[in-house]
Design an enzyme around this catalytic site. Structure first.
Site, PDB file in Angstrom:
ATOM      1  CG  ASP A  37      -1.906  -1.091   1.252  1.00 29.14           C
ATOM      2  OD1 ASP A  37      -2.244  -1.582   0.159  1.00 29.14           O
ATOM      3  OD2 ASP A  37      -2.345  -1.475   2.350  1.00 29.14           O
TER       4      ASP A  37
HETATM    5  N1  URA Z   1      -1.336  -5.977   3.744  1.00 31.93           N
HETATM    6  C1  URA Z   1      -1.801  -4.707   3.806  1.00 31.93           C
HETATM    7  O1  URA Z   1      -2.830  -4.452   4.397  1.00 31.93           O
HETATM    8  N2  URA Z   1      -1.107  -3.761   3.164  1.00 31.93           N
HETATM    9  C2  URA Z   1       0.038  -3.973   2.506  1.00 31.93           C
HETATM   10  O2  URA Z   1       0.624  -3.054   1.956  1.00 31.93           O
HETATM   11  C3  URA Z   1       0.507  -5.303   2.455  1.00 31.93           C
HETATM   12  C4  URA Z   1      -0.189  -6.281   3.085  1.00 31.93           C
END
Ligand code: URA
Length: 237
Positions: free
Chosen positions: A101
């Site tokens: 993310d």
């Molecule tokens: N899980 C999440 O919620 N975000 C990420 O970036 C990776 C795994």
């Protein structure tokens, strides 16, 4: 690189067979039939065999310690910084293997090897990934247990995960928890903690299979060794 060697390198044929293909007029360079067996292919030449274009890039593999505030894609239509821009000096057309993310930091692999990327991200290949999450609330055995049993998130079945409580920060009403999963559903870790009532405030991925972030500070990257790439492929098989 000599043309027959280039064709062999692309995995199309042996060097000798490549010479035959050239003699048979089945090889084109930059759209023109190539009959010169000694032709040297340069970086910008487009080579085709039987009408199919060969890649003239070596496979490359990088480990990036992604900072927060950068998106895991090649370009962004809103002009936000991307992980590929951090590796601006790399001439090959690389892209991220899976996604972190925008506000997640940590270990991200980038490559131009599509087969490798598919192997790493396919859910059935079960490559462990460990995250460190700062969550709101006091994590304990009771509230974390559902993570270890396998749960459903938005109708999707999630495999059991492993966790370790690093510490609880009582005054801040927060806890630091390490979580190891092997799938890669969208926002999976955030949703898992959310489901047990411990919303994620900060998230970082610290391992991917056998890889760690050792020696790679945030915003920096390094090339993977051949052995590391091979080990990851073996893990996925
Ligand atoms: N899980 C999440 O919620 N975000 C990420 O970036 C990776 C795994």
């Amino acid at each position: 690189m000599r043309i027959n060697q280039f064709i062999a390198h692309a995995g199309v044929a042996s060097r000798r067979k490549a010479e035959e293909l050239i003699k048979e007029g089945k090889v084109k360079v930059n759209g023109k039939k190539m009959t010169d067996l000694a032709f040297q292919v340069s970086g910008n030449d487009l080579v085709e065999v039987n009408g199919q274009q060969l890649r003239n890039e070596e496979f490359v593999y990088f480990l990036l310690n992604k900072p927060r505030g950068v998106i895991s894609s090649v370009t962004d239509d809103k002009g936000r910084p991307t992980v590929v821009e951090i590796l601006g000096g790399v001439k090959e057309r690389i892209y991220p293997v899976g996604r972190l993310d925008w506000d997640t930091s940590g270990l991200l692999i980038l490559t131009n090897d599509g087969d490798f990327a598919n192997l790493m991200t396919h859910p059935s290949h079960q490559i462990d990934k460990t995250y460190v999450a700062k969550v709101e609330g006091h994590a304990n055995k009771e509230n974390l247990r559902p993570l270890t049993l396998g749960m459903k998130i938005e109708g999707q079945k999630i495999s059991p995960a492993r966790y370790s409580i690093i510490r609880t920060e009582k005054q801040k009403n927060a806890s630091i928890v390490e979580l190891t999963i092997h799938e890669g559903h969208n926002h999976q870790v955030k949703k898992m903690f959310e489901t047990v009532g411990l919303p994620v405030q900060k998230l970082s991925r610290i391992t991917f299979g056998s890889l760690t972030l050792d020696g790679v500070p945030a915003g920096k990257y390094r090339e993977l060794t051949r052995k590391e790439v091979k080990d990851l492929m073996n893990l996925a098989k």
